[in-house]
Design a protein around this motif. Structure first.
Motif, PDB file in Angstrom:
ATOM      1  N   GLY A 118     -13.778 -11.012   1.158  1.00 55.12           N
ATOM      2  CA  GLY A 118     -13.529 -11.293  -0.237  1.00 55.12           C
ATOM      3  C   GLY A 118     -12.775  -9.912  -1.202  1.00 55.12           C
ATOM      4  O   GLY A 118     -12.240  -9.418  -1.786  1.00 55.12           O
ATOM      5  N   SER A 119     -11.594  -9.879   0.643  1.00 55.17           N
ATOM      6  CA  SER A 119     -10.255  -8.742   0.243  1.00 55.17           C
ATOM      7  C   SER A 119      -9.324  -9.559  -0.741  1.00 55.17           C
ATOM      8  O   SER A 119      -9.226 -11.464  -1.289  1.00 55.17           O
ATOM      9  N   ARG A 120      -8.976  -9.164  -1.605  1.00 58.53           N
ATOM     10  CA  ARG A 120      -7.647  -9.326  -3.036  1.00 58.53           C
ATOM     11  C   ARG A 120      -6.654  -8.522  -2.688  1.00 58.53           C
ATOM     12  O   ARG A 120      -6.640  -7.279  -2.753  1.00 58.53           O
ATOM     13  N   LEU A 121      -5.898  -9.521  -2.411  1.00 57.30           N
ATOM     14  CA  LEU A 121      -4.052  -9.257  -2.135  1.00 57.30           C
ATOM     15  C   LEU A 121      -3.152  -8.820  -3.334  1.00 57.30           C
ATOM     16  O   LEU A 121      -3.233 -10.357  -4.020  1.00 57.30           O
ATOM     17  N   ARG A 170      -9.089   0.310   0.876  1.00 57.16           N
ATOM     18  CA  ARG A 170      -9.199   0.680   2.219  1.00 57.16           C
ATOM     19  C   ARG A 170      -8.970  -1.018   3.118  1.00 57.16           C
ATOM     20  O   ARG A 170      -8.919  -0.793   4.022  1.00 57.16           O
ATOM     21  N   LEU A 171     -10.050  -1.388   2.114  1.00 58.78           N
ATOM     22  CA  LEU A 171     -10.739  -2.603   2.849  1.00 58.78           C
ATOM     23  C   LEU A 171      -9.274  -3.384   2.764  1.00 58.78           C
ATOM     24  O   LEU A 171      -8.626  -3.956   4.172  1.00 58.78           O
ATOM     25  N   ASP A 216       2.347  -0.359  -0.781  1.00 58.47           N
ATOM     26  CA  ASP A 216       2.109   0.068  -1.569  1.00 58.47           C
ATOM     27  C   ASP A 216       1.688  -1.189  -2.718  1.00 58.47           C
ATOM     28  O   ASP A 216       0.979  -1.375  -3.672  1.00 58.47           O
ATOM     29  N   VAL A 217       2.605  -2.130  -2.386  1.00 59.94           N
ATOM     30  CA  VAL A 217       2.907  -3.405  -2.926  1.00 59.94           C
ATOM     31  C   VAL A 217       1.902  -4.272  -3.181  1.00 59.94           C
ATOM     32  O   VAL A 217       1.577  -4.989  -3.729  1.00 59.94           O
ATOM     33  N   MET A 218       1.454  -4.755  -1.898  1.00 64.41           N
ATOM     34  CA  MET A 218       0.088  -5.568  -1.289  1.00 64.41           C
ATOM     35  C   MET A 218      -1.275  -4.969  -2.359  1.00 64.41           C
ATOM     36  O   MET A 218      -1.766  -6.115  -3.125  1.00 64.41           O
ATOM     37  N   VAL A 219      -1.692  -3.349  -2.355  1.00 61.28           N
ATOM     38  CA  VAL A 219      -2.569  -2.792  -2.196  1.00 61.28           C
ATOM     39  C   VAL A 219      -2.262  -2.542  -3.430  1.00 61.28           C
ATOM     40  O   VAL A 219      -3.894  -2.310  -4.037  1.00 61.28           O
ATOM     41  N   ARG A 220      -1.519  -1.191  -3.817  1.00 61.55           N
ATOM     42  CA  ARG A 220      -1.947  -0.605  -4.768  1.00 61.55           C
ATOM     43  C   ARG A 220      -1.203  -0.704  -5.910  1.00 61.55           C
ATOM     44  O   ARG A 220      -1.064  -0.169  -6.806  1.00 61.55           O
ATOM     45  N   ASP A 221      -0.790  -1.900  -6.093  1.00 58.57           N
ATOM     46  CA  ASP A 221       0.405  -2.815  -6.862  1.00 58.57           C
ATOM     47  C   ASP A 221       1.700  -1.793  -7.487  1.00 58.57           C
ATOM     48  O   ASP A 221       1.747  -1.985  -8.717  1.00 58.57           O
ATOM     49  N   VAL A 222       2.195  -1.189  -6.308  1.00 59.15           N
ATOM     50  CA  VAL A 222       2.419   0.045  -6.698  1.00 59.15           C
ATOM     51  C   VAL A 222       4.515  -0.726  -6.983  1.00 59.15           C
ATOM     52  O   VAL A 222       3.871  -1.302  -5.408  1.00 59.15           O
TER      53      VAL A 222
END
Length: 257
Positions: free
Chosen positions: A129-132, A54-55, A210-216
């Motif tokens: 500390g977010s990871r994208l 969510r972050l 989807d691409v940057m957060v969920r790695d879809v």
């Protein structure tokens, strides 16, 4: 057209480095505002809070919103400044069309604004500390968002040519854009799903999450719809801008404030 773009790029760079404090201040204020919201949310949620994806999604929405605000306000504010300084009529006497001039100016400004937004993103990632993920495939959905943003920018530029003072409209549009870019419309179901895909910039924003957060991987149909939507809104903005230039010339209000 390339010569026009290079001239506008040089102009934008000169203006950018002439006021370095303003440019740095914009980066610091935008970053501080997000970090203040982040710390406040942590305090409300408690010490054991784990935001997770969510972050990351909120970071994407906020940074996209910052980039789109730069784009959307650029043409309208540029037109107002030209009208106030009395140089708008001189600009439109150029051999190039008004739409070509302001499109080249917007593209030149975008290259500098994109660098600022990238700096904002890197600082936010370091603070939260977010990871994208940054795969090359993010270019296409980002392009659809930028196209839609330019279309919206030309629509507001059209309003600035006709109505002159549209500061309140610009402020209202910022809240609307925040809703469009931060709302996870890709999770809507049923008929609302198609509504979310048709709204300006939402389809591209959902694909970026989807691409940057969920790695879809990219969904081909959604990507096609995002690009079509971006092109449609861009075309609408250009048509409206060309029409507003003709109307302003016919009414003799180009140089008025």
């Amino acid at each position: 057209m390339i010569q026009l773009f290079l001239a506008e790029l040089k102009r934008s760079w000169i203006q950018y480095i002439r006021y370095p404090v303003e440019a740095l201040g914009g980066i610091l204020i935008t970053t501080f505002f997000f970090y203040a919201l982040f710390v406040g949310a942590q305090y409300v949620a408690g010490p054991a809070s784990q935001f997770g994806e969510r972050l990351d999604a909120v970071v994407i929405g906020y940074v996209l919103w910052t980039l789109v605000i730069f784009i959307v306000n650029d043409i309208a504010l540029n037109l107002q400044v030209e009208a106030q300084t009395g140089t708008l009529e001189q600009v439109l006497l150029s051999p190039f069309s008004a739409a070509s001039i302001f499109l080249a100016r917007a593209c030149a400004s975008f290259s500098l604004r994109f660098a600022s937004v990238t700096a904002i993103l890197l600082v936010i990632l370091a603070l939260t500390g977010s990871r994208l993920q940054f795969p090359p495939s993010l270019i296409l959905p980002l392009a659809s968002v930028v196209l839609g943003a330019y279309g919206f920018s030309f629509l507001l530029g059209s309003a600035a040519l006709i109505f002159k003072r549209i500061q309140q409209l610009l402020i209202i549009s910022q809240f609307g854009l925040l809703f469009l870019l931060a709302t996870p419309t890709e999770e809507w179901q049923g008929s609302l799903k198609w509504v979310g895909q048709a709204l300006p910039m939402t389809a591209g924003a959902g694909l970026l999450r989807d691409v940057m957060v969920r790695d879809v991987g990219l969904d081909g149909l959604r990507l096609l719809m995002a690009l079509i939507t971006g092109v449609v809104y861009f075309a609408l903005g250009m048509v409206a801008f060309r029409w507003s230039v003709r109307v302003a010339k016919d009414r003799g209000i180009l140089g008025s404030q």
